[in-house]
Design an enzyme around this catalytic site. Structure first.
Site, mmCIF file in Angstrom:
data_model
loop_
_atom_site.group_PDB
_atom_site.id
_atom_site.type_symbol
_atom_site.label_atom_id
_atom_site.label_comp_id
_atom_site.label_asym_id
_atom_site.label_seq_id
_atom_site.Cartn_x
_atom_site.Cartn_y
_atom_site.Cartn_z
ATOM 1 N N CYS A 1 0.820 -1.230 0.000
ATOM 2 C CA CYS A 1 0.000 0.000 0.000
ATOM 3 C C CYS A 1 0.847 1.271 0.000
ATOM 4 O O CYS A 1 0.339 2.349 -0.316
ATOM 5 C CB CYS A 1 -0.938 0.013 1.203
ATOM 6 S SG CYS A 1 -2.140 -1.323 1.188
ATOM 7 N N ASN B 1 -10.036 0.772 -0.674
ATOM 8 C CA ASN B 1 -8.577 0.695 -0.555
ATOM 9 C C ASN B 1 -8.034 0.050 -1.830
ATOM 10 O O ASN B 1 -8.239 -1.136 -2.056
ATOM 11 C CB ASN B 1 -8.205 -0.123 0.691
ATOM 12 C CG ASN B 1 -6.705 -0.221 0.905
ATOM 13 O OD1 ASN B 1 -5.913 0.156 0.045
ATOM 14 N ND2 ASN B 1 -6.315 -0.747 2.058
ATOM 15 N N HIS C 1 -2.610 7.521 2.427
ATOM 16 C CA HIS C 1 -3.105 6.241 1.920
ATOM 17 C C HIS C 1 -4.576 6.115 2.322
ATOM 18 O O HIS C 1 -4.975 6.549 3.396
ATOM 19 C CB HIS C 1 -2.290 5.090 2.499
ATOM 20 C CG HIS C 1 -2.850 3.752 2.137
ATOM 21 N ND1 HIS C 1 -3.165 3.427 0.843
ATOM 22 C CD2 HIS C 1 -3.194 2.677 2.897
ATOM 23 C CE1 HIS C 1 -3.665 2.201 0.818
ATOM 24 N NE2 HIS C 1 -3.690 1.726 2.047
HETATM 25 C C1 LIG Z 1 -11.068 -4.051 9.186
HETATM 26 C C2 LIG Z 1 -11.746 -2.901 9.909
HETATM 27 C C3 LIG Z 1 -12.628 -2.134 8.959
HETATM 28 C C4 LIG Z 1 -12.630 -3.489 11.018
HETATM 29 O O1 LIG Z 1 -13.237 -2.415 11.724
HETATM 30 P P1 LIG Z 1 -13.225 -2.401 13.310
HETATM 31 O O2 LIG Z 1 -14.007 -1.251 13.731
HETATM 32 O O3 LIG Z 1 -11.790 -2.493 13.751
HETATM 33 O O4 LIG Z 1 -14.005 -3.692 13.654
HETATM 34 P P2 LIG Z 1 -13.517 -4.929 14.532
HETATM 35 O O5 LIG Z 1 -12.499 -5.713 13.805
HETATM 36 O O6 LIG Z 1 -13.181 -4.412 15.901
HETATM 37 O O7 LIG Z 1 -14.862 -5.729 14.599
HETATM 38 C C5 LIG Z 1 -16.006 -5.246 15.267
HETATM 39 C C6 LIG Z 1 -17.162 -6.197 14.963
HETATM 40 O O8 LIG Z 1 -17.609 -5.983 13.622
HETATM 41 C C7 LIG Z 1 -17.644 -7.225 12.948
HETATM 42 N N1 LIG Z 1 -17.383 -7.016 11.523
HETATM 43 C C8 LIG Z 1 -16.211 -7.099 10.876
HETATM 44 N N2 LIG Z 1 -16.378 -6.862 9.568
HETATM 45 C C9 LIG Z 1 -17.705 -6.609 9.409
HETATM 46 C C10 LIG Z 1 -18.481 -6.289 8.297
HETATM 47 N N3 LIG Z 1 -17.951 -6.169 7.058
HETATM 48 N N4 LIG Z 1 -19.796 -6.073 8.472
HETATM 49 C C11 LIG Z 1 -20.353 -6.176 9.701
HETATM 50 N N5 LIG Z 1 -19.660 -6.500 10.781
HETATM 51 C C12 LIG Z 1 -18.342 -6.704 10.653
HETATM 52 C C13 LIG Z 1 -16.606 -8.076 13.630
HETATM 53 O O9 LIG Z 1 -16.839 -9.437 13.405
HETATM 54 C C14 LIG Z 1 -16.776 -7.665 15.056
HETATM 55 O O10 LIG Z 1 -17.867 -8.364 15.595
HETATM 56 P P3 LIG Z 1 -17.786 -8.959 17.087
HETATM 57 O O11 LIG Z 1 -17.610 -7.745 17.971
HETATM 58 O O12 LIG Z 1 -19.091 -9.648 17.233
HETATM 59 O O13 LIG Z 1 -16.590 -9.845 17.095
HETATM 60 C C15 LIG Z 1 -10.697 -1.943 10.537
HETATM 61 O O14 LIG Z 1 -10.064 -2.591 11.616
HETATM 62 C C16 LIG Z 1 -9.641 -1.491 9.576
HETATM 63 O O15 LIG Z 1 -9.923 -0.736 8.651
HETATM 64 N N6 LIG Z 1 -8.374 -1.890 9.798
HETATM 65 C C17 LIG Z 1 -7.256 -1.461 8.991
HETATM 66 C C18 LIG Z 1 -7.283 -2.168 7.680
HETATM 67 C C19 LIG Z 1 -6.122 -1.803 6.800
HETATM 68 O O16 LIG Z 1 -5.561 -0.758 6.877
HETATM 69 N N7 LIG Z 1 -5.766 -2.728 5.963
HETATM 70 C C20 LIG Z 1 -4.675 -2.609 5.092
HETATM 71 C C21 LIG Z 1 -4.177 -3.974 4.944
HETATM 72 S S1 LIG Z 1 -2.907 -4.164 3.787
#
Ligand SMILES: CC(C)(COP(=O)(O)OP(=O)(O)OC[C@H]1O[C@@H](n2cnc3c(N)ncnc32)[C@H](O)[C@@H]1OP(=O)(O)O)[C@@H](O)C(=O)NCCC(=O)NCCS
Length: 337
Positions: A115, A294, A264
């Site tokens: 990224c 992304n 990013h």
């Molecule tokens: C992935 C991301 C969007 C998840 O958002 P978050 O607010 O951290 O959510 P969490 O992982 O804490 O999950 C919260 C809840 O939502 C749920 N959830 C995850 N994805 C979901 C979706 N698409 N739709 C609905 N619920 C979802 C989880 O299962 C979790 O449920 P639980 O509490 O029952 O276990 C976020 O962490 C993120 O953007 N991370 C950085 C990603 C990144 O930069 N990636 C680059 C990689 S190269």
């Protein structure tokens, strides 16, 4: 920094026509539009068609930037393509772009910093230009990430899209007058932490599965993008914030004097957290996350090109670029446009 100043003289972009909306995501996994919009800021993303290639969109973005610069492809001395999802293991995407645009005088190769790829390729290209080795560089970032997504994994499939962005860098003799502020690339900060490879990764199908399991602390590893979303989120906010601060402090530039942040585009909440911590408000931030998701290396030049074409970048503006990637990898760059 060098004998020559290195400026961005034009930008370009291309995304595939096909769109994957949040409603399309709802049909594939247990998610909903409201969750995706509030947790990520993403409304839709673009997806390569069945017969469309990363090479196609990379060439289109490159041509778009070349047209905007008003230069001939034969004027380009250097092509660096940033990607981790190119169509061929080799030849490099850079050579495919060279062939597609007829840049017969260029040297071409690829860079993979995931990224952060566009930022790293831009800094890499600038080194050749600052020394005077080359005068004109084409930097292209292009990704076909939707081909490496597990569309049953709601944690990651909602985030990613395909796209390509490009920029033309040009070297001009360094103006030594003391009353003239330096133009182009002023400073950069790059870094990586290989002890944290397990936070996010995407294996080749040919990698031995026993080795992958050790590397990732998971029993079963599939050849798709996998990430620990929360760990990535935290590392991204801290990594980009610290990197921007290092560059601004070193150059004695107050955040209030920055005209534009080009981050990013992974998650709107990550971008907002960085803006708050550094002190750059959202109205000074280039965004394209809502419409593209992304797009990994392509995200930064897509946002830059959008802002450039909206006429929101002016001569003399101080622009900060920042990126974060699996690796872990981070970086920032400060330009005076
Ligand atoms: C992935 C991301 C969007 C998840 O958002 P978050 O607010 O951290 O959510 P969490 O992982 O804490 O999950 C919260 C809840 O939502 C749920 N959830 C995850 N994805 C979901 C979706 N698409 N739709 C609905 N619920 C979802 C989880 O299962 C979790 O449920 P639980 O509490 O029952 O276990 C976020 O962490 C993120 O953007 N991370 C950085 C990603 C990144 O930069 N990636 C680059 C990689 S190269």
């Amino acid at each position: 920094m060098g004998l020559y100043d290195v400026s961005i003289i034009a930008t370009g972009s291309k995304v595939p026509d096909a769109v994957l909306t949040n409603a399309d995501m709802e049909a594939m996994v247990d998610t909903n539009d409201e969750w995706i919009r509030t947790r990520t800021g993403i409304r839709e993303r673009h997806q390569l068609g069945k017969d469309e290639t990363v090479t196609d969109i990379a060439i289109a973005a490159a041509k778009n930037a070349i047209d905007a610069a008003g230069i001939e492809p034969t004027e380009i001395d250097l092509i660096i393509a940033a990607t981790f999802t190119t169509d061929l293991m080799f030849p490099p995407l850079g050579c495919m772009i060279q062939r597609g645009i007829g840049a017969k005088n260029a040297v071409a190769f690829d860079t993979n910093a995931v990224c952060a790829g566009f930022l790293y390729a831009m800094i890499q290209g600038a080194q050749f230009l600052q020394t005077g080795a080359y005068k004109t560089a084409l930097i292209v970032a292009a990704e076909g990430i939707t081909r490496y997504i597990d569309y049953t994994d709601r944690n990651s499939c909602i985030l990613f899209g395909d796209g390509a962005g490009a920029a033309i860098l040009r070297a001009t003799p360094h103006a030594n007058e003391l009353d003239q502020p330096q133009k182009g690339l002023i400073d950069f900060d790059l870094g990586s932490d290989g002890t944290r490879v397990d936070v996010a990764f995407c294996p080749r199908p040919t990698a031995p599965s026993s080795w992958l399991a050790t590397l990732s602390n998971r029993d079963e590893v599939t050849p798709y993008i996998w990430q620990d979303g929360r760990a990535m989120f935290k590392a991204a906010v801290n990594g980009m914030t610290d990197s921007i601060k290092r560059v601004l402090e070193r150059q004695h530039i107050a955040a209030a004097d920055v005209n534009l942040l080009v981050p990013h585009q992974a998650n709107l909440r990550i971008i907002e957290a960085i803006g708050e911590r550094v002190g750059i408000p959202s109205e000074k931030t280039a965004l394209c996350l809502e419409e593209y998701g992304n797009t990994s290396a392509a995200a930064m030049p897509l946002a830059l090109d959008k802002w450039w074409r909206l006429g929101k970048i002016h001569d003399g503006d101080l622009v900060v670029f920042t990126a974060f990637a699996g690796g872990l990898i981070w970086g920032s760059a400060l330009f005076r446009m």
